[in-house]
Design a protein around this motif. Structure first.
Motif, PDB file in Angstrom:
ATOM      1  N   ARG A   1      -5.090   4.084  -2.500  1.00  0.00           N
ATOM      2  CA  ARG A   1      -3.802   3.420  -2.729  1.00  0.00           C
ATOM      3  C   ARG A   1      -3.708   2.142  -1.903  1.00  0.00           C
ATOM      4  O   ARG A   1      -3.274   1.098  -2.403  1.00  0.00           O
ATOM      5  CB  ARG A   1      -2.649   4.358  -2.364  1.00  0.00           C
ATOM      6  N   TYR A   2      -4.120   2.228  -0.661  1.00  0.00           N
ATOM      7  CA  TYR A   2      -4.092   1.053   0.205  1.00  0.00           C
ATOM      8  C   TYR A   2      -4.960  -0.055  -0.382  1.00  0.00           C
ATOM      9  O   TYR A   2      -4.555  -1.203  -0.466  1.00  0.00           O
ATOM     10  CB  TYR A   2      -4.588   1.409   1.618  1.00  0.00           C
ATOM     11  N   PHE A   3      -6.163   0.324  -0.765  1.00  0.00           N
ATOM     12  CA  PHE A   3      -7.068  -0.701  -1.278  1.00  0.00           C
ATOM     13  C   PHE A   3      -6.518  -1.354  -2.542  1.00  0.00           C
ATOM     14  O   PHE A   3      -6.564  -2.568  -2.698  1.00  0.00           O
ATOM     15  CB  PHE A   3      -8.456  -0.136  -1.557  1.00  0.00           C
ATOM     16  N   VAL A   4      -5.996  -0.545  -3.448  1.00  0.00           N
ATOM     17  CA  VAL A   4      -5.462  -1.085  -4.701  1.00  0.00           C
ATOM     18  C   VAL A   4      -4.336  -2.065  -4.398  1.00  0.00           C
ATOM     19  O   VAL A   4      -4.258  -3.145  -4.989  1.00  0.00           O
ATOM     20  CB  VAL A   4      -4.986   0.044  -5.632  1.00  0.00           C
ATOM     21  N   ALA A   5      -3.482  -1.713  -3.436  1.00  0.00           N
ATOM     22  CA  ALA A   5      -2.378  -2.606  -3.097  1.00  0.00           C
ATOM     23  C   ALA A   5      -2.910  -3.954  -2.612  1.00  0.00           C
ATOM     24  O   ALA A   5      -2.473  -5.010  -3.070  1.00  0.00           O
ATOM     25  CB  ALA A   5      -1.498  -1.962  -2.024  1.00  0.00           C
ATOM     26  N   VAL A   6      -3.885  -3.916  -1.699  1.00  0.00           N
ATOM     27  CA  VAL A   6      -4.421  -5.171  -1.179  1.00  0.00           C
ATOM     28  C   VAL A   6      -5.148  -5.938  -2.276  1.00  0.00           C
ATOM     29  O   VAL A   6      -4.994  -7.159  -2.422  1.00  0.00           O
ATOM     30  CB  VAL A   6      -5.375  -4.910   0.002  1.00  0.00           C
ATOM     31  N   ALA A   7      -5.920  -5.231  -3.087  1.00  0.00           N
ATOM     32  CA  ALA A   7      -6.703  -5.894  -4.127  1.00  0.00           C
ATOM     33  C   ALA A   7      -5.786  -6.540  -5.161  1.00  0.00           C
ATOM     34  O   ALA A   7      -6.119  -7.568  -5.745  1.00  0.00           O
ATOM     35  CB  ALA A   7      -7.638  -4.889  -4.793  1.00  0.00           C
ATOM     36  N   GLU A   8      -4.632  -5.940  -5.390  1.00  0.00           N
ATOM     37  CA  GLU A   8      -3.723  -6.513  -6.372  1.00  0.00           C
ATOM     38  C   GLU A   8      -2.931  -7.667  -5.795  1.00  0.00           C
ATOM     39  O   GLU A   8      -2.719  -8.680  -6.463  1.00  0.00           O
ATOM     40  CB  GLU A   8      -2.778  -5.436  -6.911  1.00  0.00           C
TER      41      GLU A   8
ATOM     42  N   LEU B   1      -3.820  -9.364  -3.060  1.00  0.00           N
ATOM     43  CA  LEU B   1      -4.721 -10.313  -2.373  1.00  0.00           C
ATOM     44  C   LEU B   1      -4.015 -10.922  -1.155  1.00  0.00           C
ATOM     45  O   LEU B   1      -4.109 -12.128  -0.898  1.00  0.00           O
ATOM     46  CB  LEU B   1      -5.205 -11.399  -3.344  1.00  0.00           C
ATOM     47  N   HIS B   2      -3.308 -10.065  -0.426  1.00  0.00           N
ATOM     48  CA  HIS B   2      -2.520 -10.527   0.722  1.00  0.00           C
ATOM     49  C   HIS B   2      -2.138  -9.295   1.532  1.00  0.00           C
ATOM     50  O   HIS B   2      -1.375  -8.451   1.060  1.00  0.00           O
ATOM     51  CB  HIS B   2      -1.277 -11.258   0.218  1.00  0.00           C
ATOM     52  N   PHE B   3      -2.665  -9.186   2.748  1.00  0.00           N
ATOM     53  CA  PHE B   3      -2.450  -7.984   3.545  1.00  0.00           C
ATOM     54  C   PHE B   3      -0.978  -7.764   3.871  1.00  0.00           C
ATOM     55  O   PHE B   3      -0.488  -6.646   3.840  1.00  0.00           O
ATOM     56  CB  PHE B   3      -3.272  -8.053   4.838  1.00  0.00           C
ATOM     57  N   GLY B   4      -0.276  -8.840   4.183  1.00  0.00           N
ATOM     58  CA  GLY B   4       1.134  -8.704   4.568  1.00  0.00           C
ATOM     59  C   GLY B   4       1.961  -8.136   3.425  1.00  0.00           C
ATOM     60  O   GLY B   4       2.685  -7.152   3.605  1.00  0.00           O
ATOM     61  N   ARG B   5       1.864  -8.737   2.250  1.00  0.00           N
ATOM     62  CA  ARG B   5       2.642  -8.264   1.107  1.00  0.00           C
ATOM     63  C   ARG B   5       2.242  -6.857   0.710  1.00  0.00           C
ATOM     64  O   ARG B   5       3.088  -6.017   0.378  1.00  0.00           O
ATOM     65  CB  ARG B   5       2.450  -9.210  -0.083  1.00  0.00           C
ATOM     66  N   ALA B   6       0.935  -6.591   0.747  1.00  0.00           N
ATOM     67  CA  ALA B   6       0.456  -5.248   0.387  1.00  0.00           C
ATOM     68  C   ALA B   6       1.057  -4.212   1.328  1.00  0.00           C
ATOM     69  O   ALA B   6       1.521  -3.146   0.898  1.00  0.00           O
ATOM     70  CB  ALA B   6      -1.064  -5.199   0.426  1.00  0.00           C
ATOM     71  N   ALA B   7       1.069  -4.535   2.622  1.00  0.00           N
ATOM     72  CA  ALA B   7       1.617  -3.604   3.612  1.00  0.00           C
ATOM     73  C   ALA B   7       3.097  -3.356   3.331  1.00  0.00           C
ATOM     74  O   ALA B   7       3.564  -2.212   3.364  1.00  0.00           O
ATOM     75  CB  ALA B   7       1.433  -4.164   5.016  1.00  0.00           C
ATOM     76  N   GLN B   8       3.801  -4.424   3.017  1.00  0.00           N
ATOM     77  CA  GLN B   8       5.222  -4.315   2.714  1.00  0.00           C
ATOM     78  C   GLN B   8       5.433  -3.401   1.512  1.00  0.00           C
ATOM     79  O   GLN B   8       6.273  -2.505   1.523  1.00  0.00           O
ATOM     80  CB  GLN B   8       5.762  -5.715   2.412  1.00  0.00           C
TER      81      GLN B   8
ATOM     82  N   LEU C   1       3.547  -1.101   0.529  1.00  0.00           N
ATOM     83  CA  LEU C   1       3.185   0.279   0.858  1.00  0.00           C
ATOM     84  C   LEU C   1       4.160   0.890   1.859  1.00  0.00           C
ATOM     85  O   LEU C   1       4.101   2.086   2.135  1.00  0.00           O
ATOM     86  CB  LEU C   1       1.765   0.314   1.445  1.00  0.00           C
ATOM     87  N   GLY C   2       5.026   0.065   2.411  1.00  0.00           N
ATOM     88  CA  GLY C   2       5.981   0.573   3.389  1.00  0.00           C
ATOM     89  C   GLY C   2       5.354   0.854   4.741  1.00  0.00           C
ATOM     90  O   GLY C   2       5.816   1.725   5.471  1.00  0.00           O
ATOM     91  N   ILE C   3       4.295   0.168   5.100  1.00  0.00           N
ATOM     92  CA  ILE C   3       3.693   0.308   6.437  1.00  0.00           C
ATOM     93  C   ILE C   3       3.536  -1.080   7.041  1.00  0.00           C
ATOM     94  O   ILE C   3       3.805  -2.081   6.385  1.00  0.00           O
ATOM     95  CB  ILE C   3       2.321   1.021   6.393  1.00  0.00           C
ATOM     96  N   ALA C   4       3.090  -1.156   8.278  1.00  0.00           N
ATOM     97  CA  ALA C   4       2.868  -2.449   8.925  1.00  0.00           C
ATOM     98  C   ALA C   4       1.489  -2.982   8.555  1.00  0.00           C
ATOM     99  O   ALA C   4       0.630  -2.243   8.071  1.00  0.00           O
ATOM    100  CB  ALA C   4       2.998  -2.305  10.435  1.00  0.00           C
ATOM    101  N   GLN C   5       1.297  -4.258   8.801  1.00  0.00           N
ATOM    102  CA  GLN C   5       0.033  -4.875   8.379  1.00  0.00           C
ATOM    103  C   GLN C   5      -1.183  -4.405   9.183  1.00  0.00           C
ATOM    104  O   GLN C   5      -2.243  -4.174   8.581  1.00  0.00           O
ATOM    105  CB  GLN C   5       0.182  -6.405   8.438  1.00  0.00           C
ATOM    106  N   PRO C   6      -1.085  -4.271  10.517  1.00  0.00           N
ATOM    107  CA  PRO C   6      -2.296  -3.899  11.269  1.00  0.00           C
ATOM    108  C   PRO C   6      -2.957  -2.587  10.817  1.00  0.00           C
ATOM    109  O   PRO C   6      -4.165  -2.570  10.603  1.00  0.00           O
ATOM    110  CB  PRO C   6      -1.796  -3.829  12.707  1.00  0.00           C
ATOM    111  N   PRO C   7      -2.196  -1.493  10.660  1.00  0.00           N
ATOM    112  CA  PRO C   7      -2.877  -0.277  10.200  1.00  0.00           C
ATOM    113  C   PRO C   7      -3.534  -0.463   8.838  1.00  0.00           C
ATOM    114  O   PRO C   7      -4.580   0.157   8.568  1.00  0.00           O
ATOM    115  CB  PRO C   7      -1.757   0.765  10.117  1.00  0.00           C
ATOM    116  N   LEU C   8      -2.968  -1.293   8.004  1.00  0.00           N
ATOM    117  CA  LEU C   8      -3.580  -1.534   6.693  1.00  0.00           C
ATOM    118  C   LEU C   8      -4.917  -2.233   6.860  1.00  0.00           C
ATOM    119  O   LEU C   8      -5.920  -1.827   6.274  1.00  0.00           O
ATOM    120  CB  LEU C   8      -2.625  -2.375   5.842  1.00  0.00           C
ATOM    121  N   SER C   9      -4.943  -3.281   7.686  1.00  0.00           N
ATOM    122  CA  SER C   9      -6.208  -3.970   7.976  1.00  0.00           C
ATOM    123  C   SER C   9      -7.254  -2.963   8.447  1.00  0.00           C
ATOM    124  O   SER C   9      -8.390  -2.945   7.967  1.00  0.00           O
ATOM    125  CB  SER C   9      -6.004  -5.007   9.077  1.00  0.00           C
TER     126      SER C   9
END
Lengths: 282, 282
Positions: B7-14, B16-23, B25-33
DNA sequence: GGGCAGCGATACCTGGCGGGTATCGATCCC
DNA sequence: GGGATCGATACCCGCCAGGTATCGCTGCCC
């Protein structure tokens, strides 16, 4: 739902025994019990009926067992295909073709030759497998494309292209009375008391009940026929592989066998597309 | 691989921006990275090319994106179908049929009637959906069975049974010169400068480039035609739904439209089997 | 019929990991 | 060149997955 939970559930559903399932998963029994409970609570469904002596699947449980297997295959496929894609980008690209061990090698050879002539052909790794194994390989990403033989295999859930349709023959020991005939009917074959059809192990490794001798592979089977202990119904193209002590007679009313090339739906692999193109161009 | 990682990967891949993807997903950007890094390390593959200003997918990344979507759909389907099975066991059983909003209601009505006559028929919930949506619904378990219209929809990955094949007509404002004709050819229709084909929003909600007016749904489309701003090519059976200010002329060389009933491979649901039986018995 | 063996559930503890905040470092843009 | 933007890193915390010990139930067998 996390794949870990699905894996846990599948293990318990298959073993119908928490202790053995835990052992198979490499964890202790209590966390497994708890994980299944959590899963049931979150789904709001009872998956397993447990008395303290026996565990059985509920209706919802058997639905989840089937769906979970499919889902886990999809996850595994994702992992494998990604690894292979990464490998292909740096090292040597390749494509895995699953084909039945003992199937017509002539068709495969033609296909490989035709594909090799394509401009952007990559290495084709052959994966010889047992009966019914190809679908699994295609589903979990161990293979990229497969040759299936309908109606023995099921192409359900895959994209396919038909390559060949052929009749079937009965394979007999040389010198058998039926050998003189130019064709026979199914009924004549199935009612040969001295030459029963052999039994194959199913996907679970167990042999079905019945009178026939057991054969584990192709070679054993042919041996059994040569020894006059069995006969066999097989696609016409197997004739090319028969030795001198065997004979084949066409069976008029046997179902046609269709060879198809199958690949996972929405595969965007260039190599798979190339193989399919080569196969259909014939 | 856990579904969380997918799920995390799909969010980032769609995104193409860690900040927006994290948002999203409802989590912060660092754990997503960190999670994406771990995924890459475990797969032994680089999935994303990041400069500090831009993120792009690698070859392996786009393979994983596609595979991960399929896998997540399968997991979701497992969850939904299990819930529904549990519900069916205790409460009211039912089956969800997905059909295109605005498609021939006559065929659906016939199907429902035929199925209702089956001995063990259950409630059929209709799910009207937009173009191309049905495949998704079938894949992620929101629907159990669907009516698809080839070649508009893709039945790839499903089991299908053909129900009907029909030609297509061009829908025109009443009184248009072509209305007098008994049949036309594709070329005559596509080259009408005053009546362009309208544009539909794609799966991403964006309109393709082109000259046609935009239509968001069926009603808007018919309105546009009645106003003399567009024409439309549609299956014959749509004639039953045309109002008086519209006319239809058969298009001789338009591709045939095949209506099929489709269901997920290896569905063991009695209700789905019953619907398919009712549909094919016609 | 009582004791025992087998099995799942429960209780409780521990460590690792997922997630958060603060901050850095690089790059693009005005 | 300075600020803004964005991903990576550092560090901390709390939760939950997993382990051990034990309980309670149920067949089974002498």
């Amino acid at each position: 739902m996390e794949t870990r939970e699905l894996r846990y559930f599948v293990a318990v559903a298959e073993e119908l025994h928490f202790g053995r399932a835990a052992q198979r998963l490499g964890i202790a029994q209590p966390p497994l019990s708890r994980a299944i409970h959590q899963l049931e609570r979150r789904l709001g469904a009872s998956l397993l009926e447990r008395t303290s002596r026996t565990v059985t699947l509920t209706e919802a449980g058997s639905v989840l067992l089937q769906e979970a297997r499919a889902a886990l295959d999809a996850v595994e496929a994702a992992e494998r295909r990604t690894r292979r894609a990464a490998l292909a980008a740096t090292g040597r690209p390749g494509v895995v073709l699953a084909t039945k061990a003992g199937a017509s090698s002539e068709l495969v050879a033609k296909l490989l030759d035709a594909y090799a002539a394509e401009p952007d052909a990559v290495t084709v790794d052959l994966l010889l497998c047992g009966i019914g194994e190809q679908e699994r390989l295609l589903r979990d990403g161990r293979a990229d494309v497969a040759l299936l033989h309908l109606p023995f295999d099921s192409a359900s859930g895959f994209d396919t292209e038909e390559l060949r349709a052929e009749g079937q023959v009965v394979v007999l020991p040389a010198g058998h009375p039926l050998t003189g005939r130019t064709q026979v009917r199914m009924a004549e074959v199935t009612e040969l008391p001295d030459l029963p059809l052999p039994r194959w192990p199913g996907p679970d490794g167990a042999y079905p009940e019945g009178p026939g001798p057991r054969a584990r592979d192709h070679a054993q089977l042919l041996q059994l026929i040569a020894l006059g202990r069995a006969c066999w119904i097989a696609p016409e193209s197997c004739r090319a592989q028969l030795s001198e002590d065997l004979a084949a007679v066409p069976v008029l009313d046997a179902p046609m066998v269709t060879t198809v090339i199958a690949w996972p739906p929405q595969s965007r692999s260039r190599a798979v597309a190339g193989l399919v193109r080569a196969a259909t161009r014939h």
